[in-house]
Design an enzyme around this catalytic site. Structure first.
Site, PDB file in Angstrom:
ATOM      1  N   LYS A   1      -2.649   6.376   1.528  1.00 47.76           N
ATOM      2  CA  LYS A   1      -2.472   6.888   2.889  1.00 47.76           C
ATOM      3  C   LYS A   1      -1.595   8.141   2.845  1.00 47.76           C
ATOM      4  O   LYS A   1      -0.440   8.151   3.301  1.00 47.76           O
ATOM      5  CB  LYS A   1      -1.871   5.785   3.775  1.00 47.76           C
ATOM      6  CG  LYS A   1      -2.400   5.832   5.199  1.00 47.76           C
ATOM      7  CD  LYS A   1      -2.196   4.519   5.904  1.00 47.76           C
ATOM      8  CE  LYS A   1      -2.307   4.631   7.397  1.00 47.76           C
ATOM      9  NZ  LYS A   1      -3.616   5.016   7.902  1.00 47.76           N
TER      10      LYS A   1
ATOM     11  N   ARG B   1       0.830  -1.206   0.000  1.00 47.28           N
ATOM     12  CA  ARG B   1       0.000   0.000   0.000  1.00 47.28           C
ATOM     13  C   ARG B   1       0.863   1.254   0.000  1.00 47.28           C
ATOM     14  O   ARG B   1       0.524   2.270  -0.600  1.00 47.28           O
ATOM     15  CB  ARG B   1      -0.956  -0.034   1.199  1.00 47.28           C
ATOM     16  CG  ARG B   1      -2.070   0.978   1.110  1.00 47.28           C
ATOM     17  CD  ARG B   1      -3.155   0.725   2.143  1.00 47.28           C
ATOM     18  NE  ARG B   1      -2.653   0.842   3.509  1.00 47.28           N
ATOM     19  CZ  ARG B   1      -3.350   0.541   4.589  1.00 47.28           C
ATOM     20  NH1 ARG B   1      -4.589   0.089   4.482  1.00 47.28           N
ATOM     21  NH2 ARG B   1      -2.839   0.687   5.790  1.00 47.28           N
TER      22      ARG B   1
ATOM     23  N   GLU C   1     -16.219   6.073   4.627  1.00 49.53           N
ATOM     24  CA  GLU C   1     -15.518   5.473   5.764  1.00 49.53           C
ATOM     25  C   GLU C   1     -15.465   6.474   6.897  1.00 49.53           C
ATOM     26  O   GLU C   1     -16.027   7.559   6.809  1.00 49.53           O
ATOM     27  CB  GLU C   1     -14.124   5.004   5.347  1.00 49.53           C
ATOM     28  CG  GLU C   1     -13.194   6.096   4.849  1.00 49.53           C
ATOM     29  CD  GLU C   1     -11.787   5.571   4.587  1.00 49.53           C
ATOM     30  OE1 GLU C   1     -11.334   4.658   5.290  1.00 49.53           O
ATOM     31  OE2 GLU C   1     -11.137   6.101   3.674  1.00 49.53           O
TER      32      GLU C   1
HETATM   33  C1  LIG Z   1      -8.753   6.494   6.633  1.00 47.25           C
HETATM   34  C2  LIG Z   1      -8.445   5.122   7.091  1.00 47.25           C
HETATM   35  N1  LIG Z   1      -9.257   4.131   6.714  1.00 47.25           N
HETATM   36  C3  LIG Z   1      -9.044   2.861   7.113  1.00 47.25           C
HETATM   37  C4  LIG Z   1      -7.973   2.540   7.926  1.00 47.25           C
HETATM   38  C5  LIG Z   1      -7.772   1.127   8.339  1.00 47.25           C
HETATM   39  O1  LIG Z   1      -6.782   0.521   7.564  1.00 47.25           O
HETATM   40  P1  LIG Z   1      -5.922  -0.698   8.121  1.00 47.25           P
HETATM   41  O2  LIG Z   1      -6.891  -1.768   8.454  1.00 47.25           O
HETATM   42  O3  LIG Z   1      -5.059  -1.081   6.961  1.00 47.25           O
HETATM   43  O4  LIG Z   1      -5.182  -0.211   9.280  1.00 47.25           O
HETATM   44  C6  LIG Z   1      -7.093   3.555   8.321  1.00 47.25           C
HETATM   45  C7  LIG Z   1      -5.917   3.335   9.153  1.00 47.25           C
HETATM   46  O5  LIG Z   1      -5.553   2.470   9.754  1.00 47.25           O
HETATM   47  C8  LIG Z   1      -7.333   4.862   7.900  1.00 47.25           C
HETATM   48  O6  LIG Z   1      -6.526   5.844   8.288  1.00 47.25           O
END
Ligand SMILES: Cc1ncc(COP(=O)(O)O)c(C=O)c1O
Length: 343
Positions: A184, A82, A220
């Protein structure tokens, strides 16, 4: 720091400086060898790309000590991949996956005393971050970059642990269609600061963001994806090209199908259908699975049947299975636990 004084069972989700971090610089078109350093500070140009135009991306993953003493990271290969996607989106040179995994290993081995003991509910959080470090003035990518990976022991992200949360539907947008919501990028989080500060001031734990184009579909939360449980026990999660592809959510969907034999659906979710769901949860590395008990959409309040006292029964099963896999109490699917040991 004397790690013997850390109260592991009562840790919050906060930065605690640890002994060593991994640092690599990108100069003259390539990443250097990388070193472990005790220096937790960064010195860069006042005109660095990250400071002027937010050219930065990051990751977050957890490391656990298992009952048998082994030390594992949960699916770090997916974080590495990612971060490559994030870097490309921001015109930064990707940090190679194998080197990312090596940095994870080196940092964990250099900070062994900071890995919380098994059974405390705490873990060692790893934060890889990359940023444009050379000076820019016009809007263009930097020519030099820094990759860092540091560690911090953490407890639960939400202070009441697994008590159901109250969310609001926010009028702010987090990400634009065809923007950077699927990676991210630090800038996505800058976008969310006002919304989360306001939400907290009004007594909410988090925001539910809607799609920016039509404001009718669930996207989200500020730091986690959504999962919903239908009344006939299907697991539903929103599909959108502007949300972060959560590694936890992808893992939960597999667990639902392969461990709990539940039907799963990844599809667009209308805000209008949310009131019909039996359970709702937030999922992410930091949030793990945090149940949502109430959603406030302006004048309308949706109280999920699972209530404000405990997780719904299906959310609880997903939570128990996920955490048992992460802590080595249930066999993990091939490749999910990356064991960290001396080579
Ligand atoms: C905006 C956002 N969505 C979803 C997630 C969850 O992703 P992950 O399960 O890869 O930690 C995160 C961070 O952890 C995030 O910052």
């Amino acid at each position: 720091m004397n790690t013997k004084t850390i109260d592991w069972a009562n840790l919050g989700f906060q930065y605690i400086q640890t002994e060593k971090r991994y640092i690599s610089h990108f100069r003259n078109g390539e990443w250097d060898e990388g070193v472990l350093s005790t220096d937790g500070n960064v010195v860069i140009s006042e005109s660095a790309g990250v400071l002027q135009y937010a050219q930065t991306c990051f990751e977050g993953l957890k490391v656990y000590r298992l009952e048998d003493g082994r030390i594992v990271a949960f699916r770090p290969d997916l974080n590495a991949e990612r971060m490559v996607d994030s870097a490309k989106q921001l015109e930064m040179p990707p940090f190679p996956k194998e080197r990312f995994l090596d940095a994870v290993r080196q940092v964990v081995l250099a900070n062994l005393d900071y890995i919380p003991p098994y059974g405390t509910g705490a873990s060692l959080y790893l934060r890889p971050v990359m940023f444009g470090s050379s000076a820019v003035l016009g809007v263009k990518p930097a020519t030099e970059y820094e990759f860092r990976l540091f560690a911090s022991p953490v407890g639960p992200y939400f202070k009441d642990g697994v008590k159901p949360l109250t969310l609001r539907v926010t009028d702010y947008d987090r990400a634009a269609p065809h923007g950077t919501g699927h990676v991210k990028a630090g800038l996505n989080y800058a976008m969310s600061m006002r919304a989360i500060t306001e939400a907290h001031a009004l007594g909410y734990d988090e925001n539910m963001y809607l799609d920016a184009a039509t404001r009718t579909k669930v996207e989200e939360a500020g730091g986690a994806n959504f999962i919903f449980v239908t009344k006939d026990q299907h697991i539903v999660t929103p599909r959108s090209s502007s949300i972060l592809p959560s590694i936890t959510r992808r893992s939960i969907m597999t667990i639902a199908r392969e461990y709990l034999h539940l039907e799963t659906e990844e599809r667009e979710v209308d805000l209008d259908e949310v009131a019909d769901f039996a359970e709702c949860g937030l999922c992410g590395t930091a949030a793990v699975i945090s149940p949502v008990g109430r959603l406030v959409d302006h004048e309308r309040t949706i109280d999920f049947p699972s209530g404000m006292e405990q997780m719904g029964p299906i959310t609880q099963q997903l939570y128990d299975t996920l955490t048992a896999i992460q802590h080595g109490r249930l066999p993990a699917p091939e490749g999910w636990l990356y064991e960290i040991k001396e080579q």
